[in-house]
Write an enzyme that holds these catalytic residues in place. Structure first.
Site, PDB file in Angstrom:
ATOM      1  CG  ASP A  32      37.627  35.622  66.191  1.00 18.19           C
ATOM      2  OD1 ASP A  32      36.571  34.997  66.029  1.00 18.19           O
ATOM      3  OD2 ASP A  32      37.812  36.383  67.153  1.00 18.19           O
ATOM      4  CG  HIS A 105      33.584  35.743  67.899  1.00 20.63           C
ATOM      5  ND1 HIS A 105      34.962  35.849  68.007  1.00 20.63           N
ATOM      6  CD2 HIS A 105      33.100  35.810  69.162  1.00 20.63           C
ATOM      7  CE1 HIS A 105      35.279  35.976  69.293  1.00 20.63           C
ATOM      8  NE2 HIS A 105      34.175  35.953  70.017  1.00 20.63           N
ATOM      9  CB  SER A 435      35.206  37.718  72.409  1.00 17.73           C
ATOM     10  OG  SER A 435      35.570  36.379  72.408  1.00 17.73           O
TER      11      SER A 435
END
Lengths: 659, 82
Positions: A32, A105, A435
């Site tokens: 990520d 994220h 996600s």
């Protein structure tokens, strides 16, 4: 995350979950944007020594030393050579050339999968509670492969390469790109190698829904995860001057609007550009919106940016309305000004009022966090949908998990909106996407791995899929928020994950690497293409008949040529057979089959209809015959096959497509 | 020199490594040098695939595709977060 452990039944069934020692031997690798190691989600209190099998490292770089890792965050690497080769050297004043997460994220996904328990978590008081990952005792290894300019396949492959070498047990990838044949897709190729090493690979399905054929990461050795809602909402009511109130959602925290009705204007009427309704940067006329609430249409630019545009132009509040592209799905945001998001029909009603009243007024009432929302889960409109555009005979997505308004850990380098002008810093943020659903499944897979160390990736996926549910406790079918109607296996796959049932699935569909090689033969891949995927010489046996239908997958996708089958009602049927093998992972017992179909056009029969299993590990095979009458091209029907011994229900979704 | 170049991922057949190379990395280097004097390996992959990535012109990519042991040469793809 807060709420999802309860929503998934984990909190209520803690005694059934694996003990600390086995759970802390499992390692979840997350590819990520890196990790914010100071997040309390990576606190290692109570963790023992790092598993001796671990070969990973804590790499040093910008604002990241070896000391940033601990017994929880046991590995952190970064891969930027491919990125730099294309876009030039990383600007270290803008992003850290290290595993550090400047985006948020990666911290969100890794803490969702395996974050430690953190009490008192919230975003500005919203979604308050004790936050934890799905596998709070598992270890985390972060592989930073995504940068400001994107995630490059050469870096992703390098990340997978190292994660396999380091010894992760689960690989979580909340990213995707395009729709390529498996031998052209780096994520699919790298995942094959991981699967061969016993690593379960969980990937997000994509956010291109509700369009059909919008899935990514559809290789059968990948677990493909779509998104559903929780039973939690963040209501923010729009109260109009005509006395009508409409529901919206918001995560705004700050000075509320004055306690009186304020003028409200439609952005499209206070702009000189044709797309002024979208509240794009520089498109609003400050003279016409100063001190007013602005009604903006969703689309093109980020939702939170619209709020920033209204604020900088002198607006005092914003109502953000969905258009037909998003329907009634409400995604909450931590806007920089008092703002709420409303569905398309509400937006239309507000517009009607604004356009018809000479002096329209409104205010927004923020009501905090509400739980117990029903129905839940519903399939998120944005969640990518089947059919599978690469191999339609493999039903995807595999499963859905919570992916809407998820609270989890966040980077200290950026505000909750991700906007440069957002100077706020938060320990936790609430965001949405597949996600977010993917790492839920990654963490749950880690839980199953801890409970059953001998289970293969295919067995873990099978357990998650065959125990998933697609109807509510009252028996009604799960809804799709995009349509307001029942969702189908093209939307939810096997259904919504039920981890407590998955711990004890009774029977499973196992798959070995050899089975996937046979699958590639069935696709008529050349030996070179197979070698590219499988990294070994493998020649399909010319004497052998390979069928995609016989891959021992926990779901069924039947594809019928509409040209070959008769036109509707005119006579002859098409018969398609699929073979499956079940393996017992529970007590001895006799399982009986039952089938359901949504249409008389599809008849499903199972042979034999009863299977008796002795000791654990015993296998039995069965054949499903789908007898399909003619239907027009692009028709779809659905069904379900279940095996049950009275205690366990081993369910498989069925999708039939006329192409 | 960088003009017209892009990153490719070169998949190699592990079993095709000539005996004269002790390590696969040496074979990859030699394969790359056979089509480009200036290109350098970005990554050499060990477990996820057998092969390497490098910046190449389209002509160089085509040339390396016909080098013994090369399975495929795939242009870099950009993925996005979901």
């Amino acid at each position: 995350t807060t709420r999802t452990p309860t929503f998934l039944g984990l909190d209520q069934n803690a005694a059934m979950l694996p003990a600390s020692d086995s759970a802390s031997d499992v390692i979840v690798g997350v590819l990520d944007t890196g990790v914010w190691p100071e997040s309390p989600s990576f606190d290692d209190a109570g963790f023992g020594a790092v598993p001796s099998s671990w070969k990973g490292e804590c790499e040093i770089g910008t604002n990241f030393t070896k000391l940033k890792c601990n017994k929880k965050l046991i590995g952190a690497r970064f891969f930027a050579k491919g990125y730099e080769a294309t876009l030039g050297p990383i600007d270290e004043s803008k992003e850290s050339k290290s595993p550090r997460d400047d985006d948020g994220h990666g911290t969100h996904t890794s803490s969702t999968a395996a974050g430690s328990v953190v009490s008192g978590a919230s975003l500005f008081g919203y979604a308050a509670g004790t936050a934890r990952g799905m596998a709070p005792r598992a270890r985390v290894a972060a592989y930073k492969v995504c940068w400001v300019g994107g995630c490059f396949s050469s870096d992703i492959l390098a990340g997978i390469d190292k994660a396999i070498e380091d010894g992760v047990n689960v690989l979580s990838m909340s990213l995707g790109g395009g729709m390529s044949e498996y031998y052209r897709d780096s994520v699919a190729i790298g995942s094959f190698a991981a699967m061969e090493k016993g690593i379960l690979v969980s990937c997000s399905a994509g956010n291109a829904g509700p369009s059909k054929y919008s899935l990514s990461n559809v290789a059968p050795w990948i677990t493909t995860v779509g998104a559903g809602t929780l039973d939690r909402d963040f209501p923010a009511i729009v109260s109009l001057g005509n006395g009508k109130n409409f529901s919206g959602v918001s995560l705004f925290k700050g000075d509320s609007l004055p306690g009186k009705p304020l003028p409200i204007v439609y952005a499209g009427n206070v702009s000189n550009v044709t797309n002024g309704n979208l509240c794009m940067t520089g498109t609003l006329n400050p003279d016409k919106i100063k001190g007013k609430i602005v009604l903006c249409d969703r689309g093109i630019n980020p939702r939170v940016q619209k709020g920033s545009v209204v604020k900088s132009a002198g607006g005092i509040g914003m109502v953000l309305t969905n258009t037909a592209a998003n329907g009634e799905e409400l995604v909450a945001d931590a806007h920089l000004l008092p703002a709420t998001a409303v569905g398309e029909s509400t937006g239309d009603a507000i517009k009607q009022y604004v356009f018809s009243d000479p002096n329209p007024t409104a205010t927004i009432l923020f009501q905090g966090t509400k739980v117990g929302v029903e129905p839940s889960p519903v399939v998120a409109a944005f969640s990518s949908r089947g059919p599978n555009s690469i191999t339609q005979q493999i039903l995807k997505p595999d499963i859905i998990a919570p992916g809407v308004n998820i609270l989890a850990g966040w980077s200290g380098a950026i505000g909750p909106t991700g906007l440069a002008e957002d100077g706020r810093r938060v320990g936790f943020n609430i965001i949405s996407g597949t996600s977010m659903s993917c790492p839920h499944v990654s963490g749950l897979a880690a839980l199953l791995k801890a409970a059953h160390p001998d289970w293969s990736p295919a067995v873990i996926r099978s357990a998650l899929m065959t125990t998933a549910y697609s109807s509510y406790k009252d028996g009604k079918l799960m809804e799709d928020v995009a349509t307001g109607k029942p969702s189908t296996p093209f939307d939810h796959g096997a259904g919504h994950v039920d981890p407590v049932s998955a711990l004890n699935p009774g029977l499973v569909y196992d798959l070995l690497p050899q089975d996937y090689l046979n699958f590639l033969c069935a696709l008529n891949y050349t030996s070179g293409q197979i070698t590219s995927v499988a990294r070994r010489n493998f020649t399909c046996d010319a004497q052998k008949s390979y069928s995609v239908n016989d891959l021992n997958y926990p779901s069924f996708s039947v594809v019928v040529d509409a040209q070959m089958s008769s036109t509707a009602g005119s006579g002859s049927d098409t018969v398609v057979k699929h073979t499956r093998t079940l393996t017992n992972v529970g007590p001895a017992g006799t399982y009986k089959a039952s089938v359901t179909s949504t249409s008389d056009s599809v008849k499903i029969s199972v042979d034999p209809t009863s299977l008796t299993f002795g000791q654990s590990g015993e296998k039995n095979s069965y054949t499903v015959t789908f007898t399909v009458t003619g239907m027009p091209s692009n028709s779809n029907e659905f069904g379900r096959i279940e095996w049950s011994d009275g205690k366990h229900v081993v369910g498989s979704p069925v999708a039939v497509s006329w192409t | 020199a960088e003009e017209g170049k892009r990153t490719y991922i070169v998949h190699m057949a592990k079993s095709a490594k000539p005996a004269e190379f002790e390590e696969h990395r040496g074979w990859y280097d030699a394969s790359l040098k056979s089509v480009s004097e200036t290109a350098e390996i970005i990554y050499s992959y060990e477990t996820a695939i057998h092969g390497f990535s490098a910046r190449l012109t389209a002509a160089e990519a085509e040339a390396i595709e016909s080098t013994p042991g090369t399975l495929s040469v795939l242009p870099e793809m950009r993925y996005e977060l979901h």
